[in-house]
Design an enzyme around this catalytic site. Structure first.
Site, short mmCIF file in Angstrom:
data_model
loop_
_atom_site.label_atom_id
_atom_site.label_comp_id
_atom_site.label_asym_id
_atom_site.label_seq_id
_atom_site.Cartn_x
_atom_site.Cartn_y
_atom_site.Cartn_z
N ASP A 40 -28.21 43.20 41.07
CA ASP A 40 -28.50 44.43 40.33
C ASP A 40 -28.17 44.22 38.85
OD1 ASP A 40 -29.32 45.87 42.52
OD2 ASP A 40 -27.37 46.79 42.88
N LYS A 62 -32.48 48.03 38.43
CA LYS A 62 -33.19 49.23 38.00
C LYS A 62 -32.24 49.98 37.09
CE LYS A 62 -35.45 49.72 42.53
NZ LYS A 62 -34.60 48.76 43.25
N MET A 177 -23.81 58.34 39.06
CA MET A 177 -25.07 58.53 38.35
C MET A 177 -25.27 59.98 37.92
SD MET A 177 -27.32 56.03 40.84
CE MET A 177 -26.45 56.56 42.32
#
Length: 243
Positions: A40, A62, A177
């Site tokens: 990641d 991402k 997040m």
């Protein structure tokens, strides 16, 4: 069970929050012996430096809603390289089973009949709490620990998962997040029944040299006071941040 990465196997491994010292011994062994590594974006360079010099490192991260590769593309890479006999390390920040889309990758591997192993990692919430020297649960104030994410849906900031009724007063809420609209998120939480005076702390780039800590309350938190992504928020009466 052999400790080194095995040909044709896929390993879903937690890289922890960023500090290489927080890797498990199993993760280090797999970093040093895997043929292909699919990390990641949040996996730090210091962690990738532990990989075998012959490893093929293919970033598949991402960030900020702009994926370098689709989830289906990640599945294809895992299946392609493992089917060719390579050992594949799918390296995820934090713990692979917490908001890491591991469920989709597990399903793809099972459907293809590819042998795999899951190696847990230290999730950001635990690293943050340890660094702040604060408990996440407490016998007198917090008997529940809730992990959630915040996201934009139809132009409105919402909390996922949702709950019915008043939010439990004896809970610590961890938000991964959270986006950048911290004031709006705090207002949403207050509207759900959480007291405006509830302590909260927003930690940016946890466990790295660039870590930024902003301690506040839900009533007082402001967007500009919080450091850059990635950010994790801890909210609840058990949170104790030294002055």
């Amino acid at each position: 069970m052999s400790r080194e990465a095995q040909p044709g196997h896929v390993y879903l491994v937690g890289a922890g929050p960023g500090d290489p010292d927080l890797l498990t011994l199993r993760a280090v062994t797999l970093l040093q012996t895997s043929d292909v590594i699919l990390p990641d974006d949040l996996v730090s360079d210091a962690i990738l430096a532990l990989a075998s010099p012959t490893a093929n490192i293919i970033p598949v991260g991402k960030r900020c809603g702009q994926p370098r590769i689709t989830q289906a593309g990640i599945h294809a890479l895992m299946l392609e390289h493992s089917s060719e006999g390579s050992s594949v390390l799918r390296l995820k920040s934090g713990d692979p089973l917490i908001f890491g889309r591991a469920g989709e990758e597990i399903a793809a591997l099972r459907e293809a009949g590819i042998p795999f192993e899951i190696v847990p990692g230290i999730s950001a919430a635990f690293a943050v709490a340890a660094n702040l020297q604060t408990p996440l649960t407490d016998r007198s104030s917090a008997s529940k620990l809730i992990f959630a994410t915040a996201h934009h849906a139809a132009g409105k900031l919402e909390l996922t998962p949702k709950w019915t009724g008043t939010f439990p007063d004896d809970a610590t809420l961890v938000i991964y997040m959270p986006g950048r609209h911290f004031r709006a998120l705090a207002d949403d939480l207050i509207a759900s029944g959480i007291s405006p005076a509830t302590p909260c702390v927003a930690v940016s780039k946890a466990s790295t040299p660039d870590e930024h800590i902003h301690a506040s309350t839900l009533a007082a938190i402001e967007d500009e006071a919080v450091g850059p992504a990635p950010v994790v928020m801890l909210i609840g009466h058990a949170i104790q941040v030294p002055a």
